[in-house]
Scaffold this motif. Sequence first.
Motif, PDB file in Angstrom:
ATOM      1  N   PRO A  41       0.731  -1.099   0.003  1.00 12.42           N
ATOM      2  CA  PRO A  41      -0.085   0.073   0.076  1.00 12.42           C
ATOM      3  C   PRO A  41       0.693   1.422  -0.084  1.00 12.42           C
ATOM      4  CG  PRO A  41      -0.973  -1.698   1.637  1.00 12.42           C
ATOM      5  CD  PRO A  41       0.392  -2.200   1.027  1.00 12.42           C
ATOM      6  N   ASP A  42       1.856   1.149   0.540  1.00 11.12           N
ATOM      7  CA  ASP A  42       2.661   2.407   0.692  1.00 11.12           C
ATOM      8  C   ASP A  42       3.546   2.751  -0.686  1.00 11.12           C
ATOM      9  OD1 ASP A  42       4.767   0.552   0.626  1.00 11.12           O
ATOM     10  OD2 ASP A  42       5.643   0.930   2.559  1.00 11.12           O
ATOM     11  N   SER A  43       3.390   1.791  -1.729  1.00  6.24           N
ATOM     12  CA  SER A  43       3.797   2.354  -2.871  1.00  6.24           C
ATOM     13  C   SER A  43       3.020   3.100  -3.983  1.00  6.24           C
ATOM     14  CB  SER A  43       4.073   0.839  -3.775  1.00  6.24           C
ATOM     15  OG  SER A  43       2.782   0.159  -4.074  1.00  6.24           O
ATOM     16  N   TRP A  44       1.805   3.209  -3.490  1.00  3.76           N
ATOM     17  CA  TRP A  44       0.527   4.035  -4.249  1.00  3.76           C
ATOM     18  C   TRP A  44       1.069   5.482  -4.225  1.00  3.76           C
ATOM     19  CZ3 TRP A  44      -2.701   3.009  -7.817  1.00  3.76           C
ATOM     20  CH2 TRP A  44      -3.497   3.496  -8.285  1.00  3.76           C
ATOM     21  N   GLN A  45       1.250   6.037  -3.123  1.00  2.68           N
ATOM     22  CA  GLN A  45       1.534   7.693  -3.070  1.00  2.68           C
ATOM     23  C   GLN A  45       2.681   8.033  -3.979  1.00  2.68           C
ATOM     24  OE1 GLN A  45      -0.543   9.817  -1.658  1.00  2.68           O
ATOM     25  NE2 GLN A  45       0.692  11.108  -2.992  1.00  2.68           N
ATOM     26  N   PRO A  46       3.936   7.186  -4.030  1.00  2.98           N
ATOM     27  CA  PRO A  46       4.901   7.586  -5.025  1.00  2.98           C
ATOM     28  C   PRO A  46       4.344   7.345  -6.481  1.00  2.98           C
ATOM     29  CG  PRO A  46       5.708   6.002  -3.375  1.00  2.98           C
ATOM     30  CD  PRO A  46       4.275   6.006  -3.132  1.00  2.98           C
ATOM     31  N   LEU A  47       3.611   6.376  -6.792  1.00  4.96           N
ATOM     32  CA  LEU A  47       2.930   6.462  -8.421  1.00  4.96           C
ATOM     33  C   LEU A  47       2.112   7.696  -8.412  1.00  4.96           C
ATOM     34  CD1 LEU A  47       1.770   2.638  -8.391  1.00  4.96           C
ATOM     35  CD2 LEU A  47       3.924   3.714  -8.912  1.00  4.96           C
ATOM     36  N   ALA A  48       1.204   8.371  -7.350  1.00  2.00           N
ATOM     37  CA  ALA A  48       0.576   9.189  -7.643  1.00  2.00           C
ATOM     38  C   ALA A  48       1.424  10.467  -7.947  1.00  2.00           C
ATOM     39  CB  ALA A  48      -0.418   9.461  -6.475  1.00  2.00           C
ATOM     40  N   ASP A  49       2.674  10.565  -7.155  1.00  4.51           N
ATOM     41  CA  ASP A  49       3.623  11.810  -6.961  1.00  4.51           C
ATOM     42  C   ASP A  49       4.287  11.734  -8.448  1.00  4.51           C
ATOM     43  OD1 ASP A  49       3.011  12.268  -4.474  1.00  4.51           O
ATOM     44  OD2 ASP A  49       4.423  11.261  -3.605  1.00  4.51           O
ATOM     45  N   GLY A  51       2.688  11.168 -11.236  1.00  3.50           N
ATOM     46  CA  GLY A  51       1.786  11.728 -12.143  1.00  3.50           C
ATOM     47  C   GLY A  51       0.983  10.787 -12.901  1.00  3.50           C
ATOM     48  N   TRP A  52       1.108   9.326 -12.377  1.00  3.07           N
ATOM     49  CA  TRP A  52       0.397   8.237 -13.052  1.00  3.07           C
ATOM     50  C   TRP A  52      -0.814   8.291 -12.939  1.00  3.07           C
ATOM     51  CZ3 TRP A  52       4.331   3.537 -12.463  1.00  3.07           C
ATOM     52  CH2 TRP A  52       5.849   3.918 -13.033  1.00  3.07           C
ATOM     53  N   THR A  53      -1.506   8.923 -11.999  1.00  2.64           N
ATOM     54  CA  THR A  53      -2.902   8.886 -11.680  1.00  2.64           C
ATOM     55  C   THR A  53      -3.584  10.100 -12.198  1.00  2.64           C
ATOM     56  OG1 THR A  53      -2.834   9.642  -9.503  1.00  2.64           O
ATOM     57  CG2 THR A  53      -2.751   7.151  -9.740  1.00  2.64           C
ATOM     58  N   ASP A  54      -2.944  10.969 -12.798  1.00  2.00           N
ATOM     59  CA  ASP A  54      -3.382  12.339 -13.156  1.00  2.00           C
ATOM     60  C   ASP A  54      -4.242  12.239 -14.595  1.00  2.00           C
ATOM     61  OD1 ASP A  54      -3.847  14.835 -14.118  1.00  2.00           O
ATOM     62  OD2 ASP A  54      -1.902  15.512 -13.067  1.00  2.00           O
ATOM     63  N   ASP A  92     -16.941  15.157 -11.822  1.00  2.00           N
ATOM     64  CA  ASP A  92     -16.757  15.610 -10.198  1.00  2.00           C
ATOM     65  C   ASP A  92     -15.328  16.345 -10.071  1.00  2.00           C
ATOM     66  OD1 ASP A  92     -16.441  15.529  -7.542  1.00  2.00           O
ATOM     67  OD2 ASP A  92     -18.178  14.529  -7.191  1.00  2.00           O
ATOM     68  N   GLU A  93     -15.081  17.382 -10.066  1.00  2.00           N
ATOM     69  CA  GLU A  93     -13.353  17.900  -9.792  1.00  2.00           C
ATOM     70  C   GLU A  93     -12.898  17.414  -8.507  1.00  2.00           C
ATOM     71  OE1 GLU A  93     -10.234  19.268 -10.820  1.00  2.00           O
ATOM     72  OE2 GLU A  93     -11.991  19.341 -12.209  1.00  2.00           O
ATOM     73  N   GLN A  94     -13.864  17.232  -7.570  1.00  2.81           N
ATOM     74  CA  GLN A  94     -13.301  16.933  -6.354  1.00  2.81           C
ATOM     75  C   GLN A  94     -12.659  15.160  -6.181  1.00  2.81           C
ATOM     76  OE1 GLN A  94     -15.932  17.340  -2.915  1.00  2.81           O
ATOM     77  NE2 GLN A  94     -14.351  17.309  -1.374  1.00  2.81           N
ATOM     78  N   LEU A  95     -13.515  14.638  -6.997  1.00  7.44           N
ATOM     79  CA  LEU A  95     -12.890  13.013  -6.925  1.00  7.44           C
ATOM     80  C   LEU A  95     -11.727  13.040  -8.009  1.00  7.44           C
ATOM     81  CD1 LEU A  95     -16.842  11.312  -7.228  1.00  7.44           C
ATOM     82  CD2 LEU A  95     -15.103  11.529  -5.339  1.00  7.44           C
ATOM     83  N   ARG A  96     -11.797  13.692  -8.917  1.00  5.12           N
ATOM     84  CA  ARG A  96     -10.726  13.544  -9.801  1.00  5.12           C
ATOM     85  C   ARG A  96      -9.537  14.086  -9.347  1.00  5.12           C
ATOM     86  NH1 ARG A  96     -10.681  16.516 -15.662  1.00  5.12           N
ATOM     87  NH2 ARG A  96     -10.281  18.487 -14.624  1.00  5.12           N
ATOM     88  N   ALA A  97      -9.564  15.198  -8.577  1.00  2.91           N
ATOM     89  CA  ALA A  97      -8.503  15.630  -7.778  1.00  2.91           C
ATOM     90  C   ALA A  97      -8.062  14.922  -6.621  1.00  2.91           C
ATOM     91  CB  ALA A  97      -8.830  17.026  -7.236  1.00  2.91           C
ATOM     92  N   VAL A  99      -8.233  11.295  -6.960  1.00  3.35           N
ATOM     93  CA  VAL A  99      -7.546  10.366  -7.398  1.00  3.35           C
ATOM     94  C   VAL A  99      -6.336  10.909  -7.977  1.00  3.35           C
ATOM     95  CG1 VAL A  99      -7.440   8.969  -9.761  1.00  3.35           C
ATOM     96  CG2 VAL A  99      -9.695   9.207  -8.498  1.00  3.35           C
ATOM     97  N   ALA A 100      -6.181  12.166  -8.750  1.00  4.28           N
ATOM     98  CA  ALA A 100      -4.570  12.562  -8.857  1.00  4.28           C
ATOM     99  C   ALA A 100      -3.681  12.588  -7.787  1.00  4.28           C
ATOM    100  CB  ALA A 100      -4.940  13.824  -9.772  1.00  4.28           C
ATOM    101  N   SER A 101      -4.378  12.990  -6.481  1.00 10.30           N
ATOM    102  CA  SER A 101      -3.301  13.127  -5.513  1.00 10.30           C
ATOM    103  C   SER A 101      -3.022  11.894  -4.780  1.00 10.30           C
ATOM    104  CB  SER A 101      -3.982  14.221  -4.573  1.00 10.30           C
ATOM    105  OG  SER A 101      -5.136  13.509  -4.067  1.00 10.30           O
TER     106      SER A 101
END
Length: 345
Positions: A41-49, A51-54, A92-97, A99-101
């Motif tokens: 689970p701690d691998s997810w935030q680096p993927l978001a950082d 930009g892979w979920t953007d 939904d801008e809030q949900l999209r943001a 996911v991106a974060s």
Amino acid sequence: MDFAFSSEQDMLRTAAREYLAERHPLTGLPAIIDGEPGWQPDSWQPLADLGWTDDELTLLDQVVLFEETGAALLPAPLFSTVALALPAVRGDEQLRAAVASGALKLSLAWAEAGRPQGIADTGLATTADADGRVTGRKILVPDAAWADALVVTAAGPQVRLVRTADATVTPVSTSDQSRRLYEVEFDAAPSQALGDGSVLTEIESRAFVLAAAEALGVGRRALEDGIAHASTREQFGRVIGTYQGVSHQLVDSYASLELARSLTYWAAWALAEGDDQAPVAVAAAKTAATEAAVAACERVIQVHGGVGMTWEHILHRLYKRAQWLDAFGASGRALRGRIADAVLG
């Protein structure tokens, strides 16, 4: 018309390949996916950082990315979040943001027992009442236990967002532990409306293109392993790659994967540009790439001889992912039927 990748997309491919080789090597994969929770689970935030979920990544960007994550069998809910669920929350801008974060991981719950399994099929037993409470049962939901919320298809058709904590998630025994599947039960679960079912066709098309991209990565990784083995393993005083019975198997796999690669890039371009041939291109890419990946894995297992059949070898992990991708959404026969209908009328 220029069909070459941009310099930014080439850099994205190189950066993704280097990152995955360093942080998610295939040699470390079995210990992760055979244990619990089946990923890090701690691998997810680096993927978001990274930009892979953007959602600002174009479909071609994502094709580049998913080729690399497929080759690494990345154990993370990236396919379920980006390929399956993200298009449904774009409004939904809030949900999209979120996911991106990296704050929100998603999956799509669409299949039901005893009914057609296509993402765009709308004859659904799952319902949502006037208060938006969802009741029903979904099967074969990828990464459901890893997701924070599920995009759920319901009768109407309509698409709703349900928090995973408000559903009952049960693991299903499947062969591909790197992409776990679950049954999900909703009993008057509170939900958020995301829209009608008009987005489902787009989700299916994008998911098929990205499944094709993943399959290219799986097939490429298996082929690289086969070439390396055939180039060093000796029998009767010669490396086995000099025997036509071995080399032709690898060449056939290479040719099939390159044809599928061309079809996948064409499908991504056609879908992104709204080209009239997009439905045919998507069907051709999905069936060609996933079948090429399955065949490449089977041939490379044969090239390896007995060691290719062992549990310790990575080949059976690649083979299982290729089989999942081949079965995902629609069979090759069904997709060839769509192509025939479009061509022959």
